[in-house]
Design a protein around this motif. Sequence first.
Motif, PDB file in Angstrom:
ATOM      1  N   VAL A   1      14.544   1.323  26.553  1.00 12.54           N
ATOM      2  CA  VAL A   1      13.789   1.993  25.482  1.00 12.54           C
ATOM      3  C   VAL A   1      14.669   2.238  24.259  1.00 12.54           C
ATOM      4  O   VAL A   1      14.168   2.313  23.140  1.00 12.54           O
ATOM      5  CB  VAL A   1      13.128   3.317  25.957  1.00 12.54           C
ATOM      6  N   GLY A   2      15.970   2.339  24.478  1.00 10.59           N
ATOM      7  CA  GLY A   2      16.884   2.475  23.349  1.00 10.59           C
ATOM      8  C   GLY A   2      16.963   1.213  22.507  1.00 10.59           C
ATOM      9  O   GLY A   2      17.215   1.271  21.304  1.00 10.59           O
ATOM     10  N   LEU A   3      16.739   0.090  23.143  1.00  6.20           N
ATOM     11  CA  LEU A   3      16.792  -1.195  22.439  1.00  6.20           C
ATOM     12  C   LEU A   3      15.449  -1.587  21.837  1.00  6.20           C
ATOM     13  O   LEU A   3      15.385  -2.206  20.774  1.00  6.20           O
ATOM     14  CB  LEU A   3      17.247  -2.295  23.401  1.00  6.20           C
ATOM     15  N   LYS A   4      14.366  -1.218  22.548  1.00  6.72           N
ATOM     16  CA  LYS A   4      13.033  -1.645  22.106  1.00  6.72           C
ATOM     17  C   LYS A   4      12.001  -0.668  22.635  1.00  6.72           C
ATOM     18  O   LYS A   4      11.903  -0.471  23.848  1.00  6.72           O
ATOM     19  CB  LYS A   4      12.749  -3.065  22.625  1.00  6.72           C
ATOM     20  N   GLU A   5      11.239  -0.069  21.744  1.00  8.57           N
ATOM     21  CA  GLU A   5      10.273   0.953  22.161  1.00  8.57           C
ATOM     22  C   GLU A   5       8.959   0.298  22.580  1.00  8.57           C
ATOM     23  O   GLU A   5       8.032   0.175  21.782  1.00  8.57           O
ATOM     24  CB  GLU A   5      10.067   1.967  21.040  1.00  8.57           C
ATOM     25  N   GLU A   6       8.892  -0.096  23.828  1.00  9.02           N
ATOM     26  CA  GLU A   6       7.680  -0.682  24.403  1.00  9.02           C
ATOM     27  C   GLU A   6       7.009   0.354  25.296  1.00  9.02           C
ATOM     28  O   GLU A   6       7.684   1.089  26.018  1.00  9.02           O
ATOM     29  CB  GLU A   6       8.029  -1.908  25.253  1.00  9.02           C
ATOM     30  N   GLU A   7       5.661   0.368  25.270  1.00  9.33           N
ATOM     31  CA  GLU A   7       4.965   1.364  26.097  1.00  9.33           C
ATOM     32  C   GLU A   7       5.263   1.197  27.583  1.00  9.33           C
ATOM     33  O   GLU A   7       5.402   2.185  28.316  1.00  9.33           O
ATOM     34  CB  GLU A   7       3.446   1.326  25.853  1.00  9.33           C
ATOM     35  N   ASP A   8       5.389  -0.069  28.049  1.00 14.59           N
ATOM     36  CA  ASP A   8       5.694  -0.304  29.470  1.00 14.59           C
ATOM     37  C   ASP A   8       7.052   0.286  29.850  1.00 14.59           C
ATOM     38  O   ASP A   8       7.222   0.810  30.950  1.00 14.59           O
ATOM     39  CB  ASP A   8       5.695  -1.802  29.785  1.00 14.59           C
ATOM     40  N   TYR A   9       8.013   0.166  28.932  1.00  9.25           N
ATOM     41  CA  TYR A   9       9.353   0.675  29.208  1.00  9.25           C
ATOM     42  C   TYR A   9       9.323   2.202  29.341  1.00  9.25           C
ATOM     43  O   TYR A   9       9.890   2.774  30.278  1.00  9.25           O
ATOM     44  CB  TYR A   9      10.326   0.296  28.094  1.00  9.25           C
ATOM     45  N   TRP A  10       8.651   2.852  28.368  1.00 11.27           N
ATOM     46  CA  TRP A  10       8.564   4.311  28.396  1.00 11.27           C
ATOM     47  C   TRP A  10       7.802   4.790  29.627  1.00 11.27           C
ATOM     48  O   TRP A  10       8.160   5.789  30.246  1.00 11.27           O
ATOM     49  CB  TRP A  10       7.886   4.830  27.117  1.00 11.27           C
ATOM     50  N   PHE A  11       6.733   4.078  29.976  1.00 12.91           N
ATOM     51  CA  PHE A  11       5.911   4.497  31.116  1.00 12.91           C
ATOM     52  C   PHE A  11       6.702   4.392  32.420  1.00 12.91           C
ATOM     53  O   PHE A  11       6.634   5.277  33.272  1.00 12.91           O
ATOM     54  CB  PHE A  11       4.637   3.643  31.187  1.00 12.91           C
ATOM     55  N   ALA A  12       7.457   3.307  32.564  1.00 13.80           N
ATOM     56  CA  ALA A  12       8.285   3.145  33.767  1.00 13.80           C
ATOM     57  C   ALA A  12       9.352   4.236  33.834  1.00 13.80           C
ATOM     58  O   ALA A  12       9.622   4.796  34.911  1.00 13.80           O
ATOM     59  CB  ALA A  12       8.930   1.762  33.777  1.00 13.80           C
ATOM     60  N   LEU A  13       9.954   4.539  32.688  1.00 12.97           N
ATOM     61  CA  LEU A  13      10.967   5.599  32.641  1.00 12.97           C
ATOM     62  C   LEU A  13      10.343   6.942  33.011  1.00 12.97           C
ATOM     63  O   LEU A  13      10.916   7.710  33.804  1.00 12.97           O
ATOM     64  CB  LEU A  13      11.593   5.663  31.245  1.00 12.97           C
ATOM     65  N   ALA A  14       9.148   7.203  32.484  1.00 13.02           N
ATOM     66  CA  ALA A  14       8.444   8.448  32.804  1.00 13.02           C
ATOM     67  C   ALA A  14       8.177   8.546  34.305  1.00 13.02           C
ATOM     68  O   ALA A  14       8.356   9.616  34.906  1.00 13.02           O
ATOM     69  CB  ALA A  14       7.132   8.511  32.022  1.00 13.02           C
ATOM     70  N   ASP A  15       7.757   7.448  34.906  1.00 13.89           N
ATOM     71  CA  ASP A  15       7.501   7.442  36.350  1.00 13.89           C
ATOM     72  C   ASP A  15       8.763   7.791  37.143  1.00 13.89           C
ATOM     73  O   ASP A  15       8.710   8.549  38.115  1.00 13.89           O
ATOM     74  CB  ASP A  15       6.980   6.071  36.798  1.00 13.89           C
ATOM     75  N   SER A  16       9.891   7.218  36.723  1.00 14.21           N
ATOM     76  CA  SER A  16      11.144   7.510  37.432  1.00 14.21           C
ATOM     77  C   SER A  16      11.521   8.982  37.302  1.00 14.21           C
ATOM     78  O   SER A  16      11.906   9.624  38.281  1.00 14.21           O
ATOM     79  CB  SER A  16      12.277   6.621  36.918  1.00 14.21           C
ATOM     80  N   TYR A  17      11.413   9.527  36.076  1.00 16.51           N
ATOM     81  CA  TYR A  17      11.673  10.960  35.895  1.00 16.51           C
ATOM     82  C   TYR A  17      10.747  11.781  36.790  1.00 16.51           C
ATOM     83  O   TYR A  17      11.154  12.759  37.417  1.00 16.51           O
ATOM     84  CB  TYR A  17      11.439  11.358  34.440  1.00 16.51           C
ATOM     85  N   ASN A  18       9.482  11.377  36.819  1.00 11.18           N
ATOM     86  CA  ASN A  18       8.463  12.118  37.561  1.00 11.18           C
ATOM     87  C   ASN A  18       8.779  12.164  39.057  1.00 11.18           C
ATOM     88  O   ASN A  18       8.678  13.213  39.699  1.00 11.18           O
ATOM     89  CB  ASN A  18       7.093  11.476  37.318  1.00 11.18           C
ATOM     90  N   PHE A  19       9.182  11.011  39.603  1.00 15.01           N
ATOM     91  CA  PHE A  19       9.500  10.950  41.028  1.00 15.01           C
ATOM     92  C   PHE A  19      10.695  11.829  41.384  1.00 15.01           C
ATOM     93  O   PHE A  19      10.831  12.276  42.522  1.00 15.01           O
ATOM     94  CB  PHE A  19       9.761   9.512  41.465  1.00 15.01           C
ATOM     95  N   LEU A  20      11.549  12.083  40.396  1.00 15.85           N
ATOM     96  CA  LEU A  20      12.726  12.928  40.624  1.00 15.85           C
ATOM     97  C   LEU A  20      12.483  14.375  40.194  1.00 15.85           C
ATOM     98  O   LEU A  20      13.421  15.164  40.103  1.00 15.85           O
ATOM     99  CB  LEU A  20      13.933  12.354  39.869  1.00 15.85           C
ATOM    100  N   SER A  21      11.202  14.695  39.902  1.00 14.25           N
ATOM    101  CA  SER A  21      10.793  16.057  39.498  1.00 14.25           C
ATOM    102  C   SER A  21      11.480  16.518  38.215  1.00 14.25           C
ATOM    103  O   SER A  21      11.687  17.717  38.016  1.00 14.25           O
ATOM    104  CB  SER A  21      11.058  17.068  40.637  1.00 14.25           C
TER     105      SER A  21
END
Length: 202
Positions: free
Chosen positions: A158-178
């Motif tokens: 996401v630092g290199l390219k702001e794509e919605e898929d990238y942000w969504f995947a990152l959000a999912d990872s944060y979410n799984f780790l509470s």
Amino acid sequence: SLRCYDQQNEPEKSIEFYQQFIDEDPFAYQAWYNLGLLYTKINMLEKATEAFDYAIVIKEDYAPGHQQLGKTYLVLGNYEKAIEHLTFYIQHTRPNVATYCQIADCYQNLEKQELARDYYRKALDVNNDYAEAWYGMGITYQKEMRYQQAIPFLEKAVGLKEEEDYWFALADSYNFLSREEQAKGAYRKAIEIDPTLIEAWT
């Protein structure tokens, strides 16, 4: 003429031209290749694979034919065939980040995550700023439920390219780790880029 059809975006007429050309010269591998490109353009992918296949039967070492055949098999979900032809292409041309990532995507879909990572790394060896490869690396770890390992790769993407898929995947990872606040922030970023994603969030 063919050029006029191409300029007017009339692939059906171009296809007819190449079919007539091939009737007169069935061993014209470049005509088969161009026919395959035209079928791809109108999403007739089975016809495209047939045309690309004829091109490489006539000229076995025709690297662009292998490349396009591999890309088409990838879209069709025939990942083993895609790997075979994309690997041939990469072995007969110079290193190519997009092709390395396509091979990696195949391995990822075959649930061979370590092999996928090998090819994403090859892509990053060619271009360390290729966001798709960083994203792909993160997804391989996500698929193994190794969210902590996924996050640095997704953050880099996401630092290199702001794509919605990238942000969504990152959000999912944060979410799984509470890591709820970071997850909310990343989901918001994804929704800013693509508001239709609000349904997926809620």
